[in-house]
Design a protein around this motif. Structure first.
Motif, PDB file in Angstrom:
ATOM      1  N   ALA A   1       0.817  -1.209   0.000  1.00  0.00           N
ATOM      2  CA  ALA A   1       0.000   0.000   0.000  1.00  0.00           C
ATOM      3  C   ALA A   1       0.855   1.265   0.000  1.00  0.00           C
ATOM      4  O   ALA A   1       0.580   2.213  -0.721  1.00  0.00           O
ATOM      5  N   CYS A   2       1.927   1.284   0.788  1.00  0.00           N
ATOM      6  CA  CYS A   2       2.720   2.501   0.890  1.00  0.00           C
ATOM      7  C   CYS A   2       3.570   2.738  -0.344  1.00  0.00           C
ATOM      8  O   CYS A   2       4.012   3.851  -0.589  1.00  0.00           O
ATOM      9  N   SER A   3       3.783   1.717  -1.162  1.00  0.00           N
ATOM     10  CA  SER A   3       4.635   1.867  -2.335  1.00  0.00           C
ATOM     11  C   SER A   3       3.833   1.939  -3.628  1.00  0.00           C
ATOM     12  O   SER A   3       4.412   1.945  -4.703  1.00  0.00           O
ATOM     13  N   ALA A   4       2.525   2.006  -3.527  1.00  0.00           N
ATOM     14  CA  ALA A   4       1.691   1.933  -4.716  1.00  0.00           C
ATOM     15  C   ALA A   4       1.920   3.083  -5.685  1.00  0.00           C
ATOM     16  O   ALA A   4       1.724   2.935  -6.874  1.00  0.00           O
ATOM     17  N   SER A   5       2.361   4.236  -5.216  1.00  0.00           N
ATOM     18  CA  SER A   5       2.469   5.386  -6.095  1.00  0.00           C
ATOM     19  C   SER A   5       3.888   5.659  -6.583  1.00  0.00           C
ATOM     20  O   SER A   5       4.084   6.544  -7.388  1.00  0.00           O
ATOM     21  N   ALA A   6       4.885   4.954  -6.105  1.00  0.00           N
ATOM     22  CA  ALA A   6       6.261   5.214  -6.503  1.00  0.00           C
ATOM     23  C   ALA A   6       6.975   3.899  -6.780  1.00  0.00           C
ATOM     24  O   ALA A   6       6.563   2.856  -6.288  1.00  0.00           O
TER      25      ALA A   6
ATOM     26  N   ALA B   1      15.246  -7.896  -0.424  1.00  0.00           N
ATOM     27  CA  ALA B   1      14.211  -7.096   0.247  1.00  0.00           C
ATOM     28  C   ALA B   1      13.888  -5.902  -0.634  1.00  0.00           C
ATOM     29  O   ALA B   1      14.761  -5.374  -1.332  1.00  0.00           O
ATOM     30  N   LEU B   2      12.634  -5.475  -0.590  1.00  0.00           N
ATOM     31  CA  LEU B   2      12.198  -4.285  -1.326  1.00  0.00           C
ATOM     32  C   LEU B   2      12.186  -3.083  -0.392  1.00  0.00           C
ATOM     33  O   LEU B   2      11.823  -3.200   0.773  1.00  0.00           O
ATOM     34  N   TYR B   3      12.559  -1.937  -0.952  1.00  0.00           N
ATOM     35  CA  TYR B   3      12.631  -0.693  -0.186  1.00  0.00           C
ATOM     36  C   TYR B   3      11.949   0.424  -0.962  1.00  0.00           C
ATOM     37  O   TYR B   3      11.927   0.425  -2.191  1.00  0.00           O
ATOM     38  N   SER B   4      11.424   1.383  -0.205  1.00  0.00           N
ATOM     39  CA  SER B   4      10.923   2.609  -0.820  1.00  0.00           C
ATOM     40  C   SER B   4      11.778   3.758  -0.306  1.00  0.00           C
ATOM     41  O   SER B   4      12.205   3.768   0.858  1.00  0.00           O
ATOM     42  N   GLU B   5      12.027   4.702  -1.177  1.00  0.00           N
ATOM     43  CA  GLU B   5      12.862   5.839  -0.815  1.00  0.00           C
ATOM     44  C   GLU B   5      12.107   6.744   0.146  1.00  0.00           C
ATOM     45  O   GLU B   5      10.946   7.084  -0.096  1.00  0.00           O
ATOM     46  N   ILE B   6      12.760   7.105   1.243  1.00  0.00           N
ATOM     47  CA  ILE B   6      12.121   8.011   2.188  1.00  0.00           C
ATOM     48  C   ILE B   6      12.860   9.338   2.326  1.00  0.00           C
ATOM     49  O   ILE B   6      12.295  10.305   2.841  1.00  0.00           O
ATOM     50  N   ARG B   7      14.099   9.393   1.860  1.00  0.00           N
ATOM     51  CA  ARG B   7      14.881  10.634   1.873  1.00  0.00           C
ATOM     52  C   ARG B   7      15.838  10.622   0.684  1.00  0.00           C
ATOM     53  O   ARG B   7      16.327   9.569   0.310  1.00  0.00           O
ATOM     54  N   ALA B   8      16.097  11.791   0.135  1.00  0.00           N
ATOM     55  CA  ALA B   8      17.070  11.932  -0.946  1.00  0.00           C
ATOM     56  C   ALA B   8      17.611  13.338  -0.941  1.00  0.00           C
ATOM     57  O   ALA B   8      16.972  14.254  -0.409  1.00  0.00           O
ATOM     58  N   ASP B   9      18.791  13.525  -1.519  1.00  0.00           N
ATOM     59  CA  ASP B   9      19.308  14.889  -1.607  1.00  0.00           C
ATOM     60  C   ASP B   9      19.166  15.425  -3.007  1.00  0.00           C
ATOM     61  O   ASP B   9      18.759  14.801  -3.894  1.00  0.00           O
TER      62      ASP B   9
END
Length: 114
Positions: free
Chosen positions: A13-18, A106-114
């Motif tokens: 659910a939290c990764s559905a848009s990215a 494991a799958l990850y979603s980005e939560i911070r970037a520069d």
């Protein structure tokens, strides 16, 4: 044999848009590096043709005694696309086994970037 990647519903659910990032670390037994790379290449060739695939790369440790000799970093449109593609790959049995090879995807979603 590939280990199935379990995905929780909250992660879907939290990764559905990215897009999502797969990070898969490989513990490679001594003398098995070339075989491990050949297996990764076979998997890459199959997965690259699957819906939702964006890109992948294989990183090699510079330290000869690193626990994780190889690390795969891949981008997928969605967790569902990745799960379906890996299910198809396992069913097709195209991933050549490498004795003693251990990997942890494991799958990850980005939560911070520069």
């Amino acid at each position: 044999m590939l280990k199935p990647l379990s995905l929780c519903l909250a992660c879907l659910a939290c990764s559905a848009s990215a897009d999502v990032t797969l990070i898969n670390v490989f513990e490679v037994p001594e003398g098995q590096r070339d075989s491990a790379i050949a297996s990764w290449e076979a998997a890459r060739d199959f997965l690259a043709g699957q819906p939702g695939y964006i890109s992948t790369s294989l990183q090699a440790s510079l330290a000869p005694d690193a626990r994780f000799a190889l690390i795969n970093i891949a981008k997928w449109d969605t967790p569902e696309a990745f799960a379906e593609a890996t299910r198809k790959m396992q069913a097709a049995n195209i991933f050549p086994p490498v004795e003693g090879l251990r990997f942890t995807p494991a799958l990850y979603s980005e939560i911070r970037a520069d």
